[in-house]
Motif scaffolding. Structure first.
Motif, PDB file in Angstrom:
ATOM      1  N   MET A  59       0.818  -1.211   0.000  1.00 53.68           N
ATOM      2  CA  MET A  59       0.000   0.000   0.000  1.00 53.68           C
ATOM      3  C   MET A  59       0.856   1.266   0.000  1.00 53.68           C
ATOM      4  N   LYS A  60       1.890   1.227   0.826  1.00 54.86           N
ATOM      5  CA  LYS A  60       2.809   2.374   0.883  1.00 54.86           C
ATOM      6  C   LYS A  60       3.447   2.622  -0.478  1.00 54.86           C
ATOM      7  N   LYS A  61       3.824   1.527  -1.151  1.00 56.50           N
ATOM      8  CA  LYS A  61       4.473   1.670  -2.462  1.00 56.50           C
ATOM      9  C   LYS A  61       3.493   2.179  -3.510  1.00 56.50           C
ATOM     10  N   TRP A  62       2.216   1.697  -3.403  1.00 55.34           N
ATOM     11  CA  TRP A  62       1.214   2.188  -4.337  1.00 55.34           C
ATOM     12  C   TRP A  62       0.982   3.685  -4.152  1.00 55.34           C
ATOM     13  N   ILE A  63       0.934   4.123  -2.896  1.00 54.38           N
ATOM     14  CA  ILE A  63       0.752   5.554  -2.590  1.00 54.38           C
ATOM     15  C   ILE A  63       1.911   6.366  -3.144  1.00 54.38           C
ATOM     16  N   ALA A  64       3.149   5.857  -2.917  1.00 51.50           N
ATOM     17  CA  ALA A  64       4.343   6.541  -3.429  1.00 51.50           C
ATOM     18  C   ALA A  64       4.325   6.588  -4.950  1.00 51.50           C
ATOM     19  N   LEU A  65       3.841   5.483  -5.551  1.00 53.69           N
ATOM     20  CA  LEU A  65       3.774   5.399  -7.011  1.00 53.69           C
ATOM     21  C   LEU A  65       2.776   6.413  -7.572  1.00 53.69           C
ATOM     22  N   GLU A  66       1.606   6.518  -6.932  1.00 56.03           N
ATOM     23  CA  GLU A  66       0.604   7.482  -7.366  1.00 56.03           C
ATOM     24  C   GLU A  66       1.114   8.924  -7.214  1.00 56.03           C
ATOM     25  N   LYS A  67       1.848   9.150  -6.129  1.00 53.62           N
ATOM     26  CA  LYS A  67       2.421  10.481  -5.899  1.00 53.62           C
ATOM     27  C   LYS A  67       3.409  10.832  -7.006  1.00 53.62           C
ATOM     28  N   LEU A  68       4.233   9.834  -7.383  1.00 52.50           N
ATOM     29  CA  LEU A  68       5.211  10.045  -8.451  1.00 52.50           C
ATOM     30  C   LEU A  68       4.520  10.305  -9.779  1.00 52.50           C
ATOM     31  N   ARG A  69       3.430   9.516 -10.033  1.00 57.55           N
ATOM     32  CA  ARG A  69       2.651   9.732 -11.266  1.00 57.55           C
ATOM     33  C   ARG A  69       2.117  11.174 -11.329  1.00 57.55           C
ATOM     34  N   LYS A  70       1.604  11.639 -10.184  1.00 54.13           N
ATOM     35  CA  LYS A  70       1.040  12.984 -10.098  1.00 54.13           C
ATOM     36  C   LYS A  70       2.106  14.047 -10.347  1.00 54.13           C
ATOM     37  N   GLU A  71       3.304  13.840  -9.765  1.00 55.13           N
ATOM     38  CA  GLU A  71       4.408  14.794  -9.951  1.00 55.13           C
ATOM     39  C   GLU A  71       4.814  14.875 -11.416  1.00 55.13           C
ATOM     40  N   VAL A  72       4.893  13.712 -12.091  1.00 52.13           N
ATOM     41  CA  VAL A  72       5.258  13.675 -13.517  1.00 52.13           C
ATOM     42  C   VAL A  72       4.223  14.423 -14.352  1.00 52.13           C
ATOM     43  N   THR A  73       2.922  14.160 -14.045  1.00 49.19           N
ATOM     44  CA  THR A  73       1.841  14.818 -14.795  1.00 49.19           C
ATOM     45  C   THR A  73       1.866  16.332 -14.608  1.00 49.19           C
ATOM     46  N   GLU A  74       2.036  16.752 -13.344  1.00 47.26           N
ATOM     47  CA  GLU A  74       2.063  18.186 -13.034  1.00 47.26           C
ATOM     48  C   GLU A  74       3.270  18.870 -13.663  1.00 47.26           C
ATOM     49  N   HIS A  75       4.418  18.184 -13.662  1.00 50.01           N
ATOM     50  CA  HIS A  75       5.626  18.761 -14.258  1.00 50.01           C
ATOM     51  C   HIS A  75       5.447  18.953 -15.765  1.00 50.01           C
ATOM     52  N   LYS A  76       4.845  17.927 -16.397  1.00 48.05           N
ATOM     53  CA  LYS A  76       4.601  18.019 -17.833  1.00 48.05           C
ATOM     54  C   LYS A  76       3.651  19.177 -18.139  1.00 48.05           C
ATOM     55  N   LYS A  77       2.582  19.297 -17.290  1.00 50.43           N
ATOM     56  CA  LYS A  77       1.613  20.375 -17.470  1.00 50.43           C
ATOM     57  C   LYS A  77       2.265  21.737 -17.263  1.00 50.43           C
ATOM     58  N   SER A  78       3.176  21.809 -16.283  1.00 49.91           N
ATOM     59  CA  SER A  78       3.879  23.064 -16.001  1.00 49.91           C
ATOM     60  C   SER A  78       4.740  23.485 -17.189  1.00 49.91           C
ATOM     61  N   ILE A  79       5.415  22.506 -17.805  1.00 52.68           N
ATOM     62  CA  ILE A  79       6.241  22.798 -18.989  1.00 52.68           C
ATOM     63  C   ILE A  79       5.376  23.369 -20.104  1.00 52.68           C
ATOM     64  N   GLU A  80       4.239  22.693 -20.355  1.00 50.98           N
ATOM     65  CA  GLU A  80       3.353  23.132 -21.438  1.00 50.98           C
ATOM     66  C   GLU A  80       2.773  24.520 -21.152  1.00 50.98           C
ATOM     67  N   THR A  81       2.413  24.768 -19.877  1.00 50.98           N
ATOM     68  CA  THR A  81       1.861  26.071 -19.486  1.00 50.98           C
ATOM     69  C   THR A  81       2.892  27.173 -19.681  1.00 50.98           C
ATOM     70  N   ASN A  82       4.120  26.933 -19.218  1.00 51.20           N
ATOM     71  CA  ASN A  82       5.186  27.932 -19.344  1.00 51.20           C
ATOM     72  C   ASN A  82       5.512  28.222 -20.801  1.00 51.20           C
ATOM     73  N   GLN A  83       5.498  27.164 -21.614  1.00 44.28           N
ATOM     74  CA  GLN A  83       5.763  27.347 -23.046  1.00 44.28           C
ATOM     75  C   GLN A  83       4.673  28.214 -23.679  1.00 44.28           C
ATOM     76  N   GLN A  84       3.424  27.893 -23.350  1.00 43.76           N
ATOM     77  CA  GLN A  84       2.296  28.637 -23.931  1.00 43.76           C
ATOM     78  C   GLN A  84       2.307  30.083 -23.473  1.00 43.76           C
ATOM     79  N   LEU A  85       2.550  30.306 -22.172  1.00 38.99           N
ATOM     80  CA  LEU A  85       2.559  31.669 -21.633  1.00 38.99           C
ATOM     81  C   LEU A  85       3.719  32.469 -22.219  1.00 38.99           C
TER      82      LEU A  85
END
Length: 426
Positions: A59-85
């Protein structure tokens, strides 16, 4: 100061960002694979407590995995937002440089509609535009909007201070500088240069030195441009003071450029010190710099005030063709001051015959001459020519015409066109 706004880009290293994204994505996949293997390989013969412990670990690993997935998604979104802005900001800069403010505002509306948050750079571009065109109301309005919506940057504060400095508003200038300090926005060289320029031009030596020392205390080393301002406005033609500031430049390892020597020559020209001007002209050449347009015009003005037409013409011939209008304006102004209308018109005709385009400064000098002569017909002709040539009247033009319309004699207002002539070099 061409005060068009400059974009302070924080270019993203896209390769580095994509590398982070790829690495993080691979990490997610590996973690998930390892987790699945552990589930498959889990032996059935284990105690209940061991099975619960392993379940908690999974369970702990699944939580850590989901957190990592979220960080990757947010980072990608941040890159796209900064590029667009960044693309939006580049478009605003382009349209602002073209003077198309309505299109700038439409781009700003698009940023909001598409769900992006304008950053300090976005606001800074609009504030800078209104500062440059002298629209105080809009400039201050956009600055207030920025304070309410995002953290301001030095670019925006500098735009405000530059406007207040140009308009001669010391109270507003100091309030803005104080607010910048209060907001913990680090002052840049531009910030201190604006303050030093204003107070040095106002002959406020005390405040000029105060801001100069404050900049040094903050760890900023002034560049050649700032020292040139100090040389120009604080020395008042004193050779001792000029030598002192040049020593300060050397001590701080600030390069003495051609513009530094030109500034010094111009200072001596302004007080009619031909000997010192010649001395620094020699030093300039010894340092490996050839006299340029600024040098030539300064020497022309020096000899025009000494009524030495021969030496003035020697320097006239040295002015490059692209700046010949400045040289002609200097000669026309020379004869205007002598109230020699015949030569004023002669040199104006020579200017046109050589294919050199007269500018607003040229017509201001000609209007002044016409007023001195009481020649209303000539003044009207010059006004029509300015309209035909699509030349924009400046403050001196307005003062001349206002004076003429309300005058009781043929004495024009006491205007010096030398500063105007110098501005044509910038």
């Amino acid at each position: 100061m061409n005060l068009q706004p400059k974009v302070q880009r924080r270019d993203l290293n896209l390769n580095q960002s994509n590398s982070f994204y790829s690495t993080s994505k691979n990490k997610v996949q590996i973690e998930q694979k390892n987790l699945n293997l552990k589930i498959e390989e889990n032996p059935s013969k284990k105690s209940e407590s061991e099975q619960k412990e392993e379940e908690m670990e999974r369970m702990k690993k699944w939580i850590a995995l989901e957190k990592l997935r979220k960080e990757v998604t947010e980072h990608k979104k941040s890159i796209e937002t900064n590029q667009q802005l960044r693309q939006f900001n580049e478009e605003i800069l382009k349209k602002a440089q073209e003077g198309k403010i309505e299109e700038c505002l439409k781009i700003f509306e698009s940023i909001i509609k598409e769900g992006f948050e304008p950053n300090a750079q976005t606001f800074g571009l609009l504030i800078g535009y209104y500062s440059n065109v002298g629209n105080r109301e809009e400039m201050e309005d956009w600055f207030d909007k920025m304070l309410n919506l995002t953290t301001p940057n030095a670019l925006s504060f500098n735009a405000l201070m530059n406007y207040y400095g140009k308009e001669g508003l010391p109270h507003e200038l100091i309030i803005t500088a104080s607010l910048m300090i209060k907001k913990s926005i680090k002052m840049t060289r531009t910030s201190y240069t604006i303050l030093d320029r204003f107070f040095s031009q106002s002959n406020n030596r005390k405040k000029t030195i105060f801001w100069f020392k404050r900049s040094q205390e903050s760890g900023l080393n002034f560049n050649t441009i700032t020292y040139n301002l100090l040389l120009r406005y604080l020395t008042r033609g004193s050779k001792e003071k000029i030598d002192l500031w040049l020593k300060v430049m050397n001590d701080n390892k600030v390069e003495l450029t051609a513009s530094t020597y030109n500034t010094v020559i111009n200072v001596f020209q302004s007080v009619g010190d031909a000997e010192s001007a010649q001395l620094y002209l020699q030093k300039m050449e010894k340092a490996g710099f050839r006299p340029d347009t600024y040098t030539c015009v300064s020497m022309m003005k020096l000899y025009s005030h000494q009524n030495d037409l021969t030496k003035m013409m020697i320097w006239f011939e040295k002015v490059p063709s692209e700046f010949k209008s400045v040289a002609y304006n200097t000669i026309i102004d020379f004869y205007c001051r002598k109230k020699d209308s015949i030569n004023v018109e002669f040199w104006f005709s020579s200017m046109q015959e050589e294919g050199v385009k007269p500018n607003t400064v040229t017509y201001n000098i000609l209007m002044k001459d016409a007023i001195q002569q009481g020649n209303k017909q000539r003044l009207a002709e010059l006004g029509k020519e300015m309209v035909q040539e699509k030349l924009i009247p400046n403050e001196d033009t307005r003062k001349l015409l206002h004076h003429f319309l309300n005058q009781k004699d043929n004495k024009p207002p006491s205007l010096s066109h030398e500063n105007e002539i110098e501005e044509d070099l910038d």
